[in-house]
Design a protein around this motif. Structure first.
Motif, PDB file in Angstrom:
ATOM      1  N   TRP A  51       7.833  32.160 -34.430  1.00 53.88           N
ATOM      2  CA  TRP A  51       8.805  31.130 -34.838  1.00 53.88           C
ATOM      3  C   TRP A  51       8.421  29.807 -34.173  1.00 53.88           C
ATOM      4  O   TRP A  51       8.383  29.719 -32.941  1.00 53.88           O
ATOM      5  CB  TRP A  51      10.216  31.546 -34.440  1.00 53.88           C
ATOM      6  N   VAL A  52       8.158  28.804 -34.986  1.00 53.39           N
ATOM      7  CA  VAL A  52       7.698  27.509 -34.472  1.00 53.39           C
ATOM      8  C   VAL A  52       8.819  26.476 -34.662  1.00 53.39           C
ATOM      9  O   VAL A  52       9.221  26.208 -35.807  1.00 53.39           O
ATOM     10  CB  VAL A  52       6.442  27.042 -35.247  1.00 53.39           C
ATOM     11  N   PRO A  53       9.321  25.887 -33.584  1.00 49.56           N
ATOM     12  CA  PRO A  53      10.351  24.864 -33.751  1.00 49.56           C
ATOM     13  C   PRO A  53       9.843  23.731 -34.646  1.00 49.56           C
ATOM     14  O   PRO A  53       8.657  23.353 -34.568  1.00 49.56           O
ATOM     15  CB  PRO A  53      10.601  24.369 -32.319  1.00 49.56           C
ATOM     16  N   LEU A  54      10.734  23.220 -35.466  1.00 49.80           N
ATOM     17  CA  LEU A  54      10.383  22.176 -36.445  1.00 49.80           C
ATOM     18  C   LEU A  54       9.532  21.063 -35.836  1.00 49.80           C
ATOM     19  O   LEU A  54       8.527  20.643 -36.419  1.00 49.80           O
ATOM     20  CB  LEU A  54      11.697  21.593 -37.004  1.00 49.80           C
ATOM     21  N   LEU A  55       9.913  20.626 -34.638  1.00 45.35           N
ATOM     22  CA  LEU A  55       9.213  19.480 -34.046  1.00 45.35           C
ATOM     23  C   LEU A  55       7.864  19.859 -33.429  1.00 45.35           C
ATOM     24  O   LEU A  55       7.116  18.983 -32.996  1.00 45.35           O
ATOM     25  CB  LEU A  55      10.100  18.798 -33.003  1.00 45.35           C
ATOM     26  N   ASP A  56       7.562  21.154 -33.401  1.00 47.95           N
ATOM     27  CA  ASP A  56       6.283  21.599 -32.806  1.00 47.95           C
ATOM     28  C   ASP A  56       5.242  21.983 -33.856  1.00 47.95           C
ATOM     29  O   ASP A  56       4.158  22.457 -33.510  1.00 47.95           O
ATOM     30  CB  ASP A  56       6.505  22.825 -31.893  1.00 47.95           C
ATOM     31  N   ILE A  57       5.595  21.821 -35.132  1.00 42.41           N
ATOM     32  CA  ILE A  57       4.678  22.296 -36.181  1.00 42.41           C
ATOM     33  C   ILE A  57       3.308  21.619 -36.066  1.00 42.41           C
ATOM     34  O   ILE A  57       2.266  22.279 -36.135  1.00 42.41           O
ATOM     35  CB  ILE A  57       5.272  22.066 -37.595  1.00 42.41           C
ATOM     36  N   SER A  58       3.304  20.302 -35.855  1.00 43.98           N
ATOM     37  CA  SER A  58       2.019  19.587 -35.807  1.00 43.98           C
ATOM     38  C   SER A  58       1.136  20.116 -34.697  1.00 43.98           C
ATOM     39  O   SER A  58      -0.061  20.338 -34.902  1.00 43.98           O
ATOM     40  CB  SER A  58       2.233  18.092 -35.575  1.00 43.98           C
TER      41      SER A  58
END
Ligand SMILES: N[C@@H](CCC(=O)N[C@@H](CS)C(=O)NCC(=O)O)C(=O)O
Length: 282
Positions: A51-58
């Motif tokens: 699960w990747v937090p939205l702000l960590d996708i990049s």
């Protein structure tokens, strides 16, 4: 191709999905990752979810060293999920459609079988969209998958044209909600509050949404036995629609989601219900 190859090691596929509010499993409603979850469950290919937090996708996607599968309107890369990494082959694939064709090629007879059985998928959403990031073209689709790629693009367009109904319902993690809203506002080029649609504008957009789904519903009426496009077993086209139903369920006010389930003789409600058999999480 938004994929790369590392050395094969063996083990479970890693599936990267977007974490919104905790618990991530409960609030998962991103449409493209849902297409992948449905496909993985259909194929019964063992996997674990990261699960990747939205702000960590990049940063997470950047570290996997694969090109972005979308671009912003100004041409700069838009880092998205899903991604899968398959240690059996060393392949890392970063586009939901390419993941589905990869799973079909790599695991042709696994699980429930063929993700792309031959069928006509003549649903066209003709309106031009002014999106902050244009929809991606699936480059790898050939043969029967090409029909599904066209369908994917048209379904994405029909739902995306109405995404303003959903934006304010996104279940952001309260700990970073303000940053998430700021990121969305930056991309859309308008303040978060201006993106909210209510009153008469909302009623009109809901009507347009219902009408846009009419052509899709007609495909579901082709095989009256339902609940899937080809009767009693789903294929990737059902997963494309079902994934957007997940987004709708997770973001629309409850009464609008209940109404959507009943539109067009209830085909979407029945589809969503039947897809629960393919919605399990690890
Ligand atoms: N063409 C890509 C598009 C993926 C995509 O747009 N993903 C969205 C979620 S559905 C995303 O990662 N959004 C992250 C963000 O907006 O920051 C695919 O099919 O995988």
């Amino acid at each position: 191709m938004t994929s790369t190859t590392a050395s094969p090691t063996g083990g479970l596929i890693t599936f990267y999905d977007i974490a919104l509010a905790p618990p991530a499993e409960k609030f998962a409603c991103s449409p493209n990752p849902w297409k992948t979850r449905y496909a993985l469950n259909f194929k019964k290919t063992p996997y674990k979810t990261t699960w990747v937090p939205l702000l960590d996708i990049s940063s997470v996607r950047g570290a996997l060293n694969i090109p972005a599968s979308r671009k912003f309107a100004d041409g700069s890369p838009y880092q998205t999920l899903p991604v899968i990494s398959d240690p059996a082959t060393g392949r890392i694939v970063g586009d939901s459609f390419e993941i589905a064709t990869y799973l079909q090629e790599q695991y042709p007879s696994s699980g429930a079988g063929d993700l792309f059985p031959e069928q006509e998928l003549d649903f066209v959403f003709g309106r031009d969209l002014a999106l902050f990031a244009p929809l991606a073209e699936a480059k790898s689709a050939e043969g029967t998958a090409a029909e599904y790629a066209r369908f994917n693009k048209n379904v994405d367009a029909a739902f995306s044209a109405h995404v303003q109904l959903m934006a304010h319902g996104l279940p952001f993690d309260p700990a970073v909600a303000e940053e998430c809203k700021a990121a969305f506002s930056r991309r859309a080029g308008m303040p978060w509050e201006v993106m909210r649609i209510s009153g008469e504008g909302r009623t009109k957009l809901l009507k347009s949404f219902e009408e846009a789904l009419g052509g899709l519903a007609r495909l579901y009426e082709r095989d009256a036995s339902g609940p899937f496009l080809m009767g009693n077993g789903p294929n990737y086209a059902d997963f494309i629609v079902g994934a957007w139903l997940r987004m709708s369920r997770g973001t629309l006010p409850k009464e609008e989601w209940e109404a959507l389930k009943g539109w067009h003789s209830g085909v979407f409600g029945k589809l969503h219900e039947a897809l629960k058999a393919f919605a399990q999480m690890d």
